[in-house]
Scaffold this motif. Structure first.
Motif, PDB file in Angstrom:
ATOM      1  N   PHE A 101      24.800  25.719 -27.359  1.00  0.00           N
ATOM      2  CA  PHE A 101      23.830  24.980 -28.173  1.00  0.00           C
ATOM      3  C   PHE A 101      22.558  24.698 -27.367  1.00  0.00           C
ATOM      4  CE2 PHE A 101      27.853  23.475 -30.238  1.00  0.00           C
ATOM      5  CZ  PHE A 101      27.605  24.017 -31.496  1.00  0.00           C
ATOM      6  N   LEU A 102      21.427  24.973 -27.982  1.00  0.00           N
ATOM      7  CA  LEU A 102      20.129  24.657 -27.375  1.00  0.00           C
ATOM      8  C   LEU A 102      19.552  23.470 -28.145  1.00  0.00           C
ATOM      9  CD1 LEU A 102      17.790  25.841 -25.440  1.00  0.00           C
ATOM     10  CD2 LEU A 102      16.863  26.796 -27.554  1.00  0.00           C
ATOM     11  N   ALA A 103      19.137  22.432 -27.446  1.00  0.00           N
ATOM     12  CA  ALA A 103      18.559  21.272 -28.140  1.00  0.00           C
ATOM     13  C   ALA A 103      17.292  21.696 -28.873  1.00  0.00           C
ATOM     14  CB  ALA A 103      18.249  20.168 -27.137  1.00  0.00           C
ATOM     15  N   GLY A 104      17.198  21.333 -30.135  1.00  0.00           N
ATOM     16  CA  GLY A 104      15.994  21.656 -30.913  1.00  0.00           C
ATOM     17  C   GLY A 104      14.839  20.726 -30.580  1.00  0.00           C
ATOM     18  N   LEU A 105      15.183  19.506 -30.112  1.00  0.00           N
ATOM     19  CA  LEU A 105      14.144  18.521 -29.799  1.00  0.00           C
ATOM     20  C   LEU A 105      14.351  17.981 -28.382  1.00  0.00           C
ATOM     21  CD1 LEU A 105      14.473  16.563 -33.171  1.00  0.00           C
ATOM     22  CD2 LEU A 105      12.689  18.188 -32.639  1.00  0.00           C
ATOM     23  N   PRO A 106      14.211  18.864 -27.374  1.00  0.00           N
ATOM     24  CA  PRO A 106      14.327  18.362 -25.997  1.00  0.00           C
ATOM     25  C   PRO A 106      13.160  17.428 -25.678  1.00  0.00           C
ATOM     26  CG  PRO A 106      13.572  20.622 -26.009  1.00  0.00           C
ATOM     27  CD  PRO A 106      13.871  20.270 -27.433  1.00  0.00           C
ATOM     28  N   GLU A 107      13.216  16.834 -24.510  1.00  0.00           N
ATOM     29  CA  GLU A 107      12.231  15.801 -24.158  1.00  0.00           C
ATOM     30  C   GLU A 107      10.790  16.257 -24.353  1.00  0.00           C
ATOM     31  OE1 GLU A 107       9.518  13.838 -21.424  1.00  0.00           O
ATOM     32  OE2 GLU A 107      10.327  15.847 -21.093  1.00  0.00           O
ATOM     33  N   TRP A 108      10.483  17.496 -23.982  1.00  0.00           N
ATOM     34  CA  TRP A 108       9.082  17.946 -24.071  1.00  0.00           C
ATOM     35  C   TRP A 108       8.647  18.147 -25.517  1.00  0.00           C
ATOM     36  CZ3 TRP A 108      12.941  20.700 -21.636  1.00  0.00           C
ATOM     37  CH2 TRP A 108      13.384  21.853 -22.276  1.00  0.00           C
ATOM     38  N   ARG A 111       8.283  14.342 -26.916  1.00  0.00           N
ATOM     39  CA  ARG A 111       7.069  13.691 -26.404  1.00  0.00           C
ATOM     40  C   ARG A 111       5.859  14.075 -27.264  1.00  0.00           C
ATOM     41  NH1 ARG A 111       5.351  15.964 -21.642  1.00  0.00           N
ATOM     42  NH2 ARG A 111       7.506  16.180 -20.954  1.00  0.00           N
ATOM     43  N   GLU A 112       5.822  15.321 -27.718  1.00  0.00           N
ATOM     44  CA  GLU A 112       4.715  15.785 -28.568  1.00  0.00           C
ATOM     45  C   GLU A 112       4.824  15.201 -29.975  1.00  0.00           C
ATOM     46  OE1 GLU A 112       2.189  17.639 -27.707  1.00  0.00           O
ATOM     47  OE2 GLU A 112       2.784  19.073 -26.168  1.00  0.00           O
ATOM     48  N   LEU A 113       6.057  15.191 -30.516  1.00  0.00           N
ATOM     49  CA  LEU A 113       6.196  14.846 -31.939  1.00  0.00           C
ATOM     50  C   LEU A 113       6.404  13.348 -32.187  1.00  0.00           C
ATOM     51  CD1 LEU A 113       8.477  17.775 -33.211  1.00  0.00           C
ATOM     52  CD2 LEU A 113       5.977  17.677 -33.157  1.00  0.00           C
ATOM     53  N   MET A 114       7.134  12.672 -31.311  1.00  0.00           N
ATOM     54  CA  MET A 114       7.475  11.256 -31.484  1.00  0.00           C
ATOM     55  C   MET A 114       7.764  10.905 -32.953  1.00  0.00           C
ATOM     56  SD  MET A 114       7.974   9.970 -28.638  1.00  0.00           S
ATOM     57  CE  MET A 114       7.908   8.228 -28.535  1.00  0.00           C
ATOM     58  N   MET A 164      17.658   7.383 -28.972  1.00  0.00           N
ATOM     59  CA  MET A 164      17.547   6.596 -27.736  1.00  0.00           C
ATOM     60  C   MET A 164      16.203   6.850 -27.065  1.00  0.00           C
ATOM     61  SD  MET A 164      20.338   4.915 -27.442  1.00  0.00           S
ATOM     62  CE  MET A 164      20.431   4.393 -25.751  1.00  0.00           C
ATOM     63  N   TYR A 165      15.745   8.078 -27.096  1.00  0.00           N
ATOM     64  CA  TYR A 165      14.508   8.416 -26.385  1.00  0.00           C
ATOM     65  C   TYR A 165      13.260   7.913 -27.122  1.00  0.00           C
ATOM     66  CZ  TYR A 165      10.929  11.054 -23.952  1.00  0.00           C
ATOM     67  OH  TYR A 165       9.801  11.385 -23.258  1.00  0.00           O
ATOM     68  N   THR A 166      13.277   7.999 -28.455  1.00  0.00           N
ATOM     69  CA  THR A 166      12.036   7.726 -29.200  1.00  0.00           C
ATOM     70  C   THR A 166      12.049   6.406 -29.961  1.00  0.00           C
ATOM     71  OG1 THR A 166      12.856   8.807 -31.199  1.00  0.00           O
ATOM     72  CG2 THR A 166      11.679  10.200 -29.624  1.00  0.00           C
ATOM     73  N   GLY A 167      13.240   5.842 -30.203  1.00  0.00           N
ATOM     74  CA  GLY A 167      13.307   4.650 -31.065  1.00  0.00           C
ATOM     75  C   GLY A 167      13.254   5.016 -32.541  1.00  0.00           C
ATOM     76  N   CYS A 168      13.394   6.300 -32.857  1.00  0.00           N
ATOM     77  CA  CYS A 168      13.386   6.715 -34.273  1.00  0.00           C
ATOM     78  C   CYS A 168      14.698   6.281 -34.927  1.00  0.00           C
ATOM     79  CB  CYS A 168      13.225   8.229 -34.391  1.00  0.00           C
ATOM     80  SG  CYS A 168      14.665   9.162 -33.807  1.00  0.00           S
ATOM     81  N   THR A 169      14.702   6.250 -36.251  1.00  0.00           N
ATOM     82  CA  THR A 169      15.966   6.018 -36.953  1.00  0.00           C
ATOM     83  C   THR A 169      16.567   7.373 -37.334  1.00  0.00           C
ATOM     84  OG1 THR A 169      14.777   5.776 -39.039  1.00  0.00           O
ATOM     85  CG2 THR A 169      15.343   3.753 -37.862  1.00  0.00           C
ATOM     86  N   ILE A 170      17.890   7.340 -37.563  1.00  0.00           N
ATOM     87  CA  ILE A 170      18.600   8.566 -37.949  1.00  0.00           C
ATOM     88  C   ILE A 170      19.133   8.353 -39.359  1.00  0.00           C
ATOM     89  CG2 ILE A 170      20.551  10.098 -37.428  1.00  0.00           C
ATOM     90  CD1 ILE A 170      18.538  10.057 -35.143  1.00  0.00           C
ATOM     91  N   LYS A 171      18.777   9.256 -40.252  1.00  0.00           N
ATOM     92  CA  LYS A 171      19.244   9.135 -41.640  1.00  0.00           C
ATOM     93  C   LYS A 171      20.074  10.377 -41.995  1.00  0.00           C
ATOM     94  CE  LYS A 171      19.089   8.055 -46.117  1.00  0.00           C
ATOM     95  NZ  LYS A 171      19.787   6.897 -46.672  1.00  0.00           N
ATOM     96  N   ILE A 172      21.249  10.145 -42.543  1.00  0.00           N
ATOM     97  CA  ILE A 172      22.073  11.278 -42.970  1.00  0.00           C
ATOM     98  C   ILE A 172      21.945  11.440 -44.482  1.00  0.00           C
ATOM     99  CG2 ILE A 172      24.444  12.169 -43.131  1.00  0.00           C
ATOM    100  CD1 ILE A 172      24.855  10.774 -40.364  1.00  0.00           C
TER     101      ILE A 172
END
Ligand code: AP5
Length: 192
Positions: A101-108, A111-114, A164-172
């Protein structure tokens, strides 16, 4: 004021694009404007120019560092166009590659999208398999129930790290057979 950035993810064939299109139509009637962009399309534009892939399904088979470079280019391109508009980014929490598995939203990319919200579109694995089989326009991976279930579980785990990294919420959002409108309602409720 900055617009809302909503990242919509899900395993291939779960129906992300279908749910996004339905939600955009619904919101347009309410006067709520969103721009939808497909992360894979941004990657594919670069891949095509460099003769790396002749269709979008070939990209996940490319060498890992090549995929990461295309990913970075897409993130930069999308970040540059987002600005004040509300934006939906149609992408993947993780991509299944031949080496794992490759992360679709790695740190870099984060950081761009937040993003403000990361949405996981899910349904039962057997429904996903049938959708993959029924969509002749694409060369999606043919996998069994267990492999699709594992991919969905892994996506949830990785999305927790994005929160954890961005403070975004997760919605299923569930996109079940015969219940597309319910999935659209759910997505609309977080986009409004
Ligand atoms: P991507 O561009 O995301 O592929 P896609 O075609 O947009 O998406 P999927 O294949 O995941 O399908 P979908 O879930 O949108 O399903 P759809 O709505 O079409 O990705 C292409 C490539 O880009 C990736 O493989 C990867 O290599 C790369 N990539 C992208 N993001 C990346 C990232 N962040 N990092 C690295 N690489 C990345 O629907 C499928 C079928 O189901 C249709 O026939 C539809 O009619 C049917 N359907 C939908 N909903 C229902 C329902 N409720 N009931 C019955 N049928 C339904």
């Amino acid at each position: 004021m900055l617009g809302k950035k909503v990242v919509v993810t899900g395993v291939p064939g779960v129906g992300k694009t279908t749910v996004i299109n339905g939600a955009m139509e619904r919101l347009a009637t309410e006067g709520v404007a969103y721009k939808a962009v497909n992360f894979g399309t941004f990657m594919f534009e670069v891949a095509k120019k460099e003769n790396l892939a002749s269709d979008r399904d070939e990209m996940r088979k490319l060498e890992k560092d090549v995929q990461k470079r295309l990913q970075q280019a897409a993130a930069t391109g999308i970040a540059a166009m987002s600005g004040e508009a509300n934006i939906i980014i149609d992408t993947h929490s993780t991509v299944k590659t031949p080496t794992g598995f490759l992360a679709g939203l790695p740190e870099w990319v984060l950081r761009e999208l937040m993003p403000d919200i990361v949405v996981l579109v899910e349904t039962d694995p057997d429904q996903i398999l049938m959708r993959r089989l029924g969509d002749a326009s694409r060369a999606r991976d043919m996998e069994g129930y267990r492999a699709i279930a594992e991919h969905q579980e892994f996506n949830r785990a990785v999305s927790a790290a994005y929160a954890m990294y961005t403070g975004c919420t997760i919605k299923i959002v569930r996109n079940e057979n015969f219940l597309l409108e319910q999935g659209i309602d759910d997505l609309v409720s977080v986009l409004r």
